[in-house]
Design a protein around this motif. Structure first.
Motif, mmCIF file in Angstrom:
data_model
loop_
_atom_site.group_PDB
_atom_site.id
_atom_site.type_symbol
_atom_site.label_atom_id
_atom_site.label_comp_id
_atom_site.label_asym_id
_atom_site.label_seq_id
_atom_site.Cartn_x
_atom_site.Cartn_y
_atom_site.Cartn_z
ATOM 1 N N ILE A 81 82.614 48.617 47.033
ATOM 2 C CA ILE A 81 82.309 47.449 46.308
ATOM 3 C C ILE A 81 80.908 47.780 45.597
ATOM 4 N N ASP A 82 79.941 48.321 46.229
ATOM 5 C CA ASP A 82 78.638 48.693 45.811
ATOM 6 C C ASP A 82 78.446 49.826 44.678
ATOM 7 N N MET A 83 79.523 50.659 44.779
ATOM 8 C CA MET A 83 79.652 51.861 44.016
ATOM 9 C C MET A 83 80.433 51.254 43.017
ATOM 10 N N LEU A 84 81.026 50.153 42.593
ATOM 11 C CA LEU A 84 81.985 50.056 41.510
ATOM 12 C C LEU A 84 81.309 49.373 40.142
ATOM 13 N N VAL A 85 80.070 48.645 40.612
ATOM 14 C CA VAL A 85 79.743 47.871 39.608
ATOM 15 C C VAL A 85 78.306 48.234 38.928
ATOM 16 N N PHE A 86 77.813 49.402 39.369
ATOM 17 C CA PHE A 86 76.515 49.723 38.813
ATOM 18 C C PHE A 86 76.402 50.014 37.341
ATOM 19 N N TYR A 87 77.690 50.599 36.702
ATOM 20 C CA TYR A 87 77.630 50.866 35.285
ATOM 21 C C TYR A 87 77.389 49.378 34.387
ATOM 22 N N PRO A 88 78.492 48.413 34.735
ATOM 23 C CA PRO A 88 78.536 47.110 33.905
ATOM 24 C C PRO A 88 77.124 46.500 34.255
ATOM 25 N N ALA A 89 76.517 46.350 35.290
ATOM 26 C CA ALA A 89 75.398 45.733 35.678
ATOM 27 C C ALA A 89 74.147 46.467 34.632
ATOM 28 N N GLY A 90 74.268 47.774 34.503
ATOM 29 C CA GLY A 90 73.341 48.466 33.685
ATOM 30 C C GLY A 90 73.442 48.150 32.151
ATOM 31 N N LYS A 91 74.697 47.792 31.906
ATOM 32 C CA LYS A 91 74.996 47.417 30.524
ATOM 33 C C LYS A 91 74.478 45.949 30.120
ATOM 34 N N VAL A 92 74.663 45.126 31.184
ATOM 35 C CA VAL A 92 74.048 43.909 31.013
ATOM 36 C C VAL A 92 72.430 43.951 30.919
ATOM 37 N N MET A 93 71.992 44.628 31.660
ATOM 38 C CA MET A 93 70.503 44.680 31.784
ATOM 39 C C MET A 93 69.990 45.242 30.162
ATOM 40 N N ASP A 94 70.764 46.079 29.702
ATOM 41 C CA ASP A 94 70.463 46.449 28.462
ATOM 42 C C ASP A 94 70.585 45.611 27.389
ATOM 43 N N HIS A 95 71.622 44.948 27.286
ATOM 44 C CA HIS A 95 71.950 43.698 26.237
ATOM 45 C C HIS A 95 71.126 42.276 26.668
ATOM 46 N N LYS A 96 70.997 42.063 27.740
ATOM 47 C CA LYS A 96 70.618 40.711 27.813
ATOM 48 C C LYS A 96 69.571 40.462 28.498
ATOM 49 N N GLY A 97 68.814 41.737 29.376
ATOM 50 C CA GLY A 97 67.459 41.861 29.781
ATOM 51 C C GLY A 97 67.495 41.801 31.427
ATOM 52 N N ARG A 98 66.380 42.381 31.872
ATOM 53 C CA ARG A 98 66.224 42.777 33.184
ATOM 54 C C ARG A 98 66.794 41.579 34.154
ATOM 55 N N ARG A 99 66.228 40.413 33.918
ATOM 56 C CA ARG A 99 66.459 39.288 34.778
ATOM 57 C C ARG A 99 67.807 38.748 35.047
ATOM 58 N N TRP A 100 68.685 39.002 33.807
ATOM 59 C CA TRP A 100 69.980 38.777 34.353
ATOM 60 C C TRP A 100 70.893 39.408 35.393
ATOM 61 N N VAL A 101 70.070 40.617 35.921
ATOM 62 C CA VAL A 101 70.816 41.451 36.842
ATOM 63 C C VAL A 101 69.831 41.126 38.152
ATOM 64 N N ALA A 102 68.620 41.560 37.976
ATOM 65 C CA ALA A 102 67.736 41.384 39.138
ATOM 66 C C ALA A 102 67.699 40.213 39.862
ATOM 67 N N VAL A 103 67.692 39.064 39.271
ATOM 68 C CA VAL A 103 67.620 37.722 40.032
ATOM 69 C C VAL A 103 69.008 37.442 40.705
ATOM 70 N N PRO A 104 70.263 37.664 39.912
ATOM 71 C CA PRO A 104 71.512 37.230 40.620
ATOM 72 C C PRO A 104 71.790 38.283 41.797
ATOM 73 N N SER A 105 71.119 39.457 41.605
ATOM 74 C CA SER A 105 71.419 40.376 42.668
ATOM 75 C C SER A 105 70.691 39.792 43.938
ATOM 76 N N MET A 106 69.540 39.408 43.917
ATOM 77 C CA MET A 106 68.713 38.993 45.045
ATOM 78 C C MET A 106 69.469 37.537 45.510
ATOM 79 N N VAL A 107 69.668 36.743 44.741
ATOM 80 C CA VAL A 107 70.107 35.653 45.074
ATOM 81 C C VAL A 107 71.505 35.764 45.852
#
Length: 400
Positions: A267-293
């Motif tokens: 699972i870890d290896m399947l989601v890295f690119y979509p997450a990067g796309k979200v960070m580029d379009h929405k901002g870093r918070r949108w991935v960094a915070v949910p990741s830790m939560v």
């Protein structure tokens, strides 16, 4: 070979990660395969050289220690030789360390070889991050760095399987042959990467940035988001021990524990690119915070699991949370690093990350020994939630 970044006259829209896949990500895949191939074999080789069980296990830790100690020297190497030659030197030094491991019959020299592999890891990772930060347009930065981190993980995942097949056919030494081939292949591709032009110094700047001036000028970033990076790294490193330890606590068979760990890694290896796309379009918070939560909640709930299914659900949640955070630390470092003295900044950044990676499992071990494993895992979950709060507060609403 065409440069990784488009010409100044080209519009950013013409840039494509797909076009630069081999020169950008090929070395990371090979370097990951090379290191992944030897990691499971290091303790076994140490045992063959006469080490006790208690001495053999820490040999793997020497690789992490080598990386931790070499982050600042790695920044000096990169500043002096440039990113391309730093990548080449890292591959050659790692290959030399692996060769020392396989050809020596002395435990002390074997330990030195392991330390050399860790030292090369620090140089390679810093130089690769610095190069990609400069070469890739900022609007693609998170995707590029998330993919860089994800490809490295894929290599680390593939490496042990290649080594297992080689060891089965030819013995323990064959794993080091796979490792040497991987890191030398990374160096060979790295040697063909075009050098980047050094940016002109900013108006009014007389002296080149130093490590001390970098610490002084960017101390606010290091003491805010940098603290979040330390916490994130502590949680990520601890997760590798949490799943197998709790599976053993539940009396699950080792094969079952390995299956759960492997599925979480998948699972870890399947989601890295979509997450990067979200960070580029929405901002870093949108991935960094949910990741830790997500990781924090999953770890808080893990002590409540009681069997294969419930532990698998918690492990998959941890894997998903960690996966969407792939490249997050590199991206945040790239966002805040200056063009002049970038290697110094990233050296300190990676040092903070490695300090977290070293302290997280140590804290888990201390709490498990003094209190209980359940409380140790829960404490790690709380650290993840604190990291989420720190990142939510200090990361700007949108990247620059």
């Amino acid at each position: 070979m065409a440069p990784l970044s488009p010409p100044a006259s080209s519009p950013p829209a013409e840039f494509s990660l797909r076009k630069i896949a081999i020169p950008a990500f090929g070395p990371s895949l090979l370097f990951g395969i090379g290191e992944g191939a030897i990691l499971p074999i290091v303790p076994l080789t140490a045992r063959d050289l006469g080490a006790s069980v208690s001495m053999a296990a820490p040999m793997v830790a020497l690789i992490s220690i080598g990386s931790l100690l070499n982050n600042i020297p790695a920044s000096l190497i990169t500043m002096r030789w440039g990113e391309r030659w730093a990548i080449v030197v890292a591959g050659l030094w790692s290959g030399l360390g692996m060769a020392l491991c396989v050809f020596t019959s002395h435990l002390g020299l074997f330990a030195t070889g392991c330390l050399m592999v860790g030292m090369s890891q620090a140089v390679y990772n810093l130089a690769r991050q610095s190069y990609m930060t400069e070469a890739v347009p900022v609007m693609y930065r998170a995707r590029a760095l998330s993919t860089l981190g994800g490809v490295m993980r894929i290599g680390m995942f593939i490496g042990p399987f290649l080594a297992a097949a080689a060891v089965h056919a030819y013995g323990l030494e064959a794993a080091y042959a796979i490792g040497i081939a991987g890191v030398l292949g990374a160096a060979a591709i790295g040697a063909r990467i075009p050098d980047l032009e050094a940016p002109p110094p900013p108006p009014g700047q007389v002296a080149a940035p130093t490590l001390v001036s970098t610490l002084r000028d960017h101390r606010r970033v290091f003491l805010t988001i940098g603290i979040g990076v330390v916490l994130v790294s502590a949680v990520r490193a601890s997760r590798q021990a949490v799943i197998p330890l709790w599976a053993e606590h539940l009396d699950l068979a080792p094969a079952v524990a390995s299956l759960i760990y492997g599925l979480a890694g998948g699972i870890d290896m399947l989601v890295f690119y979509p997450a990067g796309k979200v960070m580029d379009h929405k901002g870093r918070r949108w991935v960094a915070v949910p990741s830790m939560v997500i990781m924090g909640v999953a770890m808080l709930l893990m002590p409540l699991t009681h069997g294969f299914v419930t532990l698998l659900i918690a492990a998959l949640a941890i894997g998903f949370g960690n996966g969407i955070g792939s490249g997050m630390i590199m991206t945040l470092g790239a966002d805040h690093s200056p063009r002049h003295g970038r290697a110094h900044f990233l050296g300190v950044w990676r040092l903070m990350s490695d300090i977290g990676s070293s302290s997280g499992p140590a804290l888990l071990s201390l709490l498990a020994a003094s209190l209980s494993l359940a409380l140790g895992i829960a404490a790690t979950g709380l650290i993840a939630l604190v990291a989420a709060g720190v990142l939510a507060y200090w990361i700007p609403p949108a990247h620059r």
